[in-house]
Design a protein around this motif. Structure first.
Motif, PDB file in Angstrom:
ATOM      1  N   GLU A   1       0.668  -2.782   7.741  1.00 52.96           N
ATOM      2  CA  GLU A   1      -0.001  -3.695   6.811  1.00 52.96           C
ATOM      3  C   GLU A   1      -0.071  -3.090   5.411  1.00 52.96           C
ATOM      4  O   GLU A   1       0.190  -3.758   4.423  1.00 52.96           O
ATOM      5  CB  GLU A   1      -1.415  -4.012   7.304  1.00 52.96           C
ATOM      6  CG  GLU A   1      -2.124  -5.015   6.429  1.00 52.96           C
ATOM      7  CD  GLU A   1      -3.470  -5.418   7.000  1.00 52.96           C
ATOM      8  OE1 GLU A   1      -4.421  -5.490   6.198  1.00 52.96           O
ATOM      9  OE2 GLU A   1      -3.572  -5.657   8.211  1.00 52.96           O
ATOM     10  N   ALA A   2      -0.405  -1.804   5.339  1.00 55.48           N
ATOM     11  CA  ALA A   2      -0.506  -1.135   4.039  1.00 55.48           C
ATOM     12  C   ALA A   2       0.821  -1.141   3.309  1.00 55.48           C
ATOM     13  O   ALA A   2       0.885  -1.362   2.105  1.00 55.48           O
ATOM     14  CB  ALA A   2      -1.002   0.298   4.226  1.00 55.48           C
ATOM     15  N   LEU A   3       1.886  -0.914   4.025  1.00 58.87           N
ATOM     16  CA  LEU A   3       3.210  -0.836   3.415  1.00 58.87           C
ATOM     17  C   LEU A   3       3.735  -2.217   3.021  1.00 58.87           C
ATOM     18  O   LEU A   3       4.196  -2.423   1.910  1.00 58.87           O
ATOM     19  CB  LEU A   3       4.177  -0.154   4.388  1.00 58.87           C
ATOM     20  CG  LEU A   3       5.576   0.141   3.878  1.00 58.87           C
ATOM     21  CD1 LEU A   3       5.518   1.078   2.683  1.00 58.87           C
ATOM     22  CD2 LEU A   3       6.413   0.758   4.986  1.00 58.87           C
TER      23      LEU A   3
ATOM     24  N   MET B   1      -1.433  11.642   8.160  1.00 59.46           N
ATOM     25  CA  MET B   1      -0.875  10.528   7.401  1.00 59.46           C
ATOM     26  C   MET B   1      -1.806  10.224   6.235  1.00 59.46           C
ATOM     27  O   MET B   1      -3.032  10.234   6.392  1.00 59.46           O
ATOM     28  CB  MET B   1      -0.717   9.273   8.261  1.00 59.46           C
ATOM     29  CG  MET B   1      -0.120   8.089   7.500  1.00 59.46           C
ATOM     30  SD  MET B   1       0.031   6.587   8.498  1.00 59.46           S
ATOM     31  CE  MET B   1       1.419   7.028   9.516  1.00 59.46           C
ATOM     32  N   ALA B   2      -1.212   9.960   5.089  1.00 62.97           N
ATOM     33  CA  ALA B   2      -1.976   9.529   3.921  1.00 62.97           C
ATOM     34  C   ALA B   2      -1.397   8.185   3.463  1.00 62.97           C
ATOM     35  O   ALA B   2      -0.187   8.043   3.304  1.00 62.97           O
ATOM     36  CB  ALA B   2      -1.868  10.551   2.799  1.00 62.97           C
ATOM     37  N   ILE B   3      -2.279   7.225   3.314  1.00 63.72           N
ATOM     38  CA  ILE B   3      -1.911   5.923   2.778  1.00 63.72           C
ATOM     39  C   ILE B   3      -2.477   5.893   1.367  1.00 63.72           C
ATOM     40  O   ILE B   3      -3.685   6.051   1.173  1.00 63.72           O
ATOM     41  CB  ILE B   3      -2.480   4.776   3.644  1.00 63.72           C
ATOM     42  CG1 ILE B   3      -1.905   4.872   5.065  1.00 63.72           C
ATOM     43  CG2 ILE B   3      -2.170   3.433   3.015  1.00 63.72           C
ATOM     44  CD1 ILE B   3      -2.484   3.876   6.042  1.00 63.72           C
ATOM     45  N   GLU B   4      -1.598   5.745   0.371  1.00 65.92           N
ATOM     46  CA  GLU B   4      -1.979   5.950  -1.024  1.00 65.92           C
ATOM     47  C   GLU B   4      -1.654   4.758  -1.906  1.00 65.92           C
ATOM     48  O   GLU B   4      -0.678   4.049  -1.669  1.00 65.92           O
ATOM     49  CB  GLU B   4      -1.276   7.188  -1.575  1.00 65.92           C
ATOM     50  CG  GLU B   4      -1.518   8.431  -0.746  1.00 65.92           C
ATOM     51  CD  GLU B   4      -0.848   9.673  -1.304  1.00 65.92           C
ATOM     52  OE1 GLU B   4      -0.166   9.579  -2.365  1.00 65.92           O
ATOM     53  OE2 GLU B   4      -0.997  10.741  -0.705  1.00 65.92           O
ATOM     54  N   LYS B   5      -2.449   4.612  -2.954  1.00 65.98           N
ATOM     55  CA  LYS B   5      -2.207   3.555  -3.946  1.00 65.98           C
ATOM     56  C   LYS B   5      -2.639   4.103  -5.299  1.00 65.98           C
ATOM     57  O   LYS B   5      -3.727   4.661  -5.447  1.00 65.98           O
ATOM     58  CB  LYS B   5      -3.030   2.310  -3.589  1.00 65.98           C
ATOM     59  CG  LYS B   5      -2.828   1.141  -4.524  1.00 65.98           C
ATOM     60  CD  LYS B   5      -1.562   0.403  -4.199  1.00 65.98           C
ATOM     61  CE  LYS B   5      -1.459  -0.872  -5.012  1.00 65.98           C
ATOM     62  NZ  LYS B   5      -0.261  -1.621  -4.724  1.00 65.98           N
ATOM     63  N   ALA B   6      -1.782   3.956  -6.275  1.00 67.66           N
ATOM     64  CA  ALA B   6      -2.105   4.382  -7.637  1.00 67.66           C
ATOM     65  C   ALA B   6      -2.923   3.295  -8.323  1.00 67.66           C
ATOM     66  O   ALA B   6      -2.682   2.113  -8.134  1.00 67.66           O
ATOM     67  CB  ALA B   6      -0.837   4.654  -8.434  1.00 67.66           C
ATOM     68  N   ALA B   7      -3.882   3.740  -9.103  1.00 63.80           N
ATOM     69  CA  ALA B   7      -4.705   2.786  -9.859  1.00 63.80           C
ATOM     70  C   ALA B   7      -4.432   2.912 -11.329  1.00 63.80           C
ATOM     71  O   ALA B   7      -3.983   3.891 -11.814  1.00 63.80           O
ATOM     72  CB  ALA B   7      -6.180   3.048  -9.578  1.00 63.80           C
TER      73      ALA B   7
END
Length: 158
Positions: free
Chosen positions: A51-53, A152-158
């Motif tokens: 879902e994140a991807l 595992m790291a799920i990341e998003k840049a702000a």
């Protein structure tokens, strides 16, 4: 009659072509993540990574139990300028620098040492040296025998 060319309307095919490469990239990333999952016999499958991807366009980084990066999704390049092949074998601290909070780094290390999930935001560095705020959801992954096999790291840049 003027010599100005007539502008062409945006064709449906133009829109389709734009999404084909992204879908190919997603398929490749999901297959790689599933291969890691099966190879390491993950006990609990975290459907959140799909879902994140797919829906949230977040970047996923998987490390081995020693925190060496073994996989990064292709959209890492969009987030920070690094191609996945450039970070394989490196540690996630590669993205940190002088503006990265020491307190946040310590909190992440404590969670990792305790094998606990964490969520935080910290200042990371792009390949070109500029900074960005990175929101991270990190968690340990155990195999069927209960042994730590990955993080595992799920990341998003702000």
């Amino acid at each position: 009659m003027e010599n100005n060319p007539t502008p062409h309307p945006l064709l449906c095919w133009d829109i389709v072509l734009e999404g084909i490469e992204r879908r190919k990239q997603l398929k490749k990333d999901l297959e790689a993540l599933q291969n890691i999952m099966y190879r390491n016999e993950w006990k609990e499958v975290r459907a959140a990574f799909q879902e994140a991807l797919i829906w949230e366009d977040k970047t996923i980084i998987v490390t081995d139990s020693q925190l060496n990066i073994i996989h990064a999704t292709e959209n890492l390049h969009t987030m920070n300028g690094y191609w996945p092949h450039e970070v394989i074998g490196q540690r996630p601290t590669l993205f940190q620098g002088p503006a990265t909070s020491l307190d946040t780094r310590k909190a992440i290390k404590m969670a990792i040492d305790a094998l606990q999930p964490f969520q935080t935001a910290l200042v990371n560095y792009r390949k070109n040296g500029s900074t960005y705020t990175c929101h991270i959801e990190g968690f340990p992954i155990f195999n069927q025998s209960g042994r730590l096999v990955n993080f595992m790291a799920i990341e998003k840049a702000a």
